[in-house]
Design an enzyme around this catalytic site. Structure first.
Site, PDB file in Angstrom:
ATOM      1  N   ARG A  44       0.653  -1.152  -0.117  1.00 14.44           N
ATOM      2  CA  ARG A  44       0.003  -0.060  -0.046  1.00 14.44           C
ATOM      3  C   ARG A  44       0.944   1.284  -0.017  1.00 14.44           C
ATOM      4  O   ARG A  44       1.290   1.681   0.903  1.00 14.44           O
ATOM      5  CB  ARG A  44      -0.895  -0.024   1.223  1.00 14.44           C
ATOM      6  CG  ARG A  44      -1.946   1.136   1.425  1.00 14.44           C
ATOM      7  CD  ARG A  44      -2.628   1.262   2.611  1.00 14.44           C
ATOM      8  NE  ARG A  44      -3.249   2.195   2.541  1.00 14.44           N
ATOM      9  CZ  ARG A  44      -3.086   3.155   3.382  1.00 14.44           C
ATOM     10  NH1 ARG A  44      -1.758   3.207   4.055  1.00 14.44           N
ATOM     11  NH2 ARG A  44      -3.891   4.445   3.752  1.00 14.44           N
ATOM     12  N   SER A 115     -12.820  -2.810   1.320  1.00 16.76           N
ATOM     13  CA  SER A 115     -12.965  -1.978   2.689  1.00 16.76           C
ATOM     14  C   SER A 115     -14.162  -1.919   2.942  1.00 16.76           C
ATOM     15  O   SER A 115     -15.087  -1.620   1.950  1.00 16.76           O
ATOM     16  CB  SER A 115     -11.972  -0.928   2.769  1.00 16.76           C
ATOM     17  OG  SER A 115     -10.678  -0.774   2.329  1.00 16.76           O
ATOM     18  N   LYS A 144      -3.039   6.149   8.472  1.00 10.95           N
ATOM     19  CA  LYS A 144      -3.645   6.446   7.457  1.00 10.95           C
ATOM     20  C   LYS A 144      -4.415   7.904   7.532  1.00 10.95           C
ATOM     21  O   LYS A 144      -5.114   8.112   8.343  1.00 10.95           O
ATOM     22  CB  LYS A 144      -4.652   5.514   7.109  1.00 10.95           C
ATOM     23  CG  LYS A 144      -5.692   5.525   6.000  1.00 10.95           C
ATOM     24  CD  LYS A 144      -6.430   4.322   5.920  1.00 10.95           C
ATOM     25  CE  LYS A 144      -8.021   4.609   5.019  1.00 10.95           C
ATOM     26  NZ  LYS A 144      -7.657   4.494   3.574  1.00 10.95           N
TER      27      LYS A 144
END
Ligand SMILES: C=C1C=NC(C(F)(F)F)=NC1=N
Ligand SMILES: [Mg+2]
Length: 220
Positions: A44, A115, A144
């Site tokens: 990611r 998600s 995040k």
């Protein structure tokens, strides 16, 4: 892929990108995490100074090679084209990415993670062919910057109480101390960023967290 295989992969799930690797470099961290027994790795690469272009491609290929050598699936976050370009084992997409049905059509039977933050998002994602759902943030996270509001483990109980029996992995602020309660609430595993990438001893942290997850799954 069958659900039991997916559930196994979700047990100790490392989410990693160069932005989260401050104390050490991504390759060193991924090697130590693999030796500690992570069961799934997601690349990611997001945030302010995320890599781009050939640097991003090179890091993705390096991590993919390390995972392949250990027989651990390697998943790309968001970037479906990159996943197809390097023949990754799957993708993880969010509610703000391409819709799951369209992604499923592109990736065939590779792993598709989505998600979800509510029962209805979860139901919809499963109908569209998701293999697992990433649920969170369970706890406050600093990995995040555009995280949704903190949901606590209650969201996991709510999903299970509403008949969502598909593979679920919790994410968001999960540490070694918190791993067991995430599993008790109904997750099949834990997805972890900074508790691993910023750990003093990555290998030991993964070993300890994975054994807590495994023990709790067996007690359930
Ligand atoms: C936004 C995300 C939500 N969940 C997950 C995971 F838990 F790994 F499935 N990964 C993400 N990138
Ligand atoms: Mg996304």
């Amino acid at each position: 892929m069958n659900q039991d295989q997916i559930r196994h992969y979700l047990q100790m799930y490392l989410v990693v990108g160069s932005v989260n690797c401050k104390a050490s470099d991504p390759i060193t961290i991924v090697k130590a995490a693999l030796s500690g027994g992570v069961t799934l790795v997601q690349f990611r690469e997001k945030g302010a100074d995320a890599l781009q272009g050939t640097e991003l491609l090179r890091l993705a290929l390096q991590i993919q090679a390390l995972c392949r050598a250990e027989g651990v699936p390697f998943i790309i976050n968001d970037d479906v084209d990159l996943a197809l370009e390097i023949d990754a084992d799957g993708v993880h997409i969010g509610q703000d990415d391409e819709n799951a049905e369209a992604v499923r059509a592109k990736i065939g039977d590779r792993i598709l993670g989505v998600s979800a933050h509510t029962v209805s998002e979860a139901r919809f994602a499963m109908q569209q062919g998701a293999d697992y759902l990433g649920i969170g943030p369970i706890y406050p996270t600093h990995s995040k910057d555009d995280a949704h509001e903190v949901q606590g483990t209650a969201i996991l109980c709510e999903l299970r109480e509403n008949g969502i029996h598909v593979p679920l992995v919790g994410i968001g602020g999960i540490t070694e101390e918190r791993a067991a309660e995430v599993i008790k609430a109904g997750a099949d595993g834990v997805a972890v960023i900074s508790a691993i990438t910023e750990a003093k001893d990555v290998h030991e942290t993964v070993v300890r967290m994975k054994s807590k997850v495994g023990n709790t799954l067996r007690e359930r």
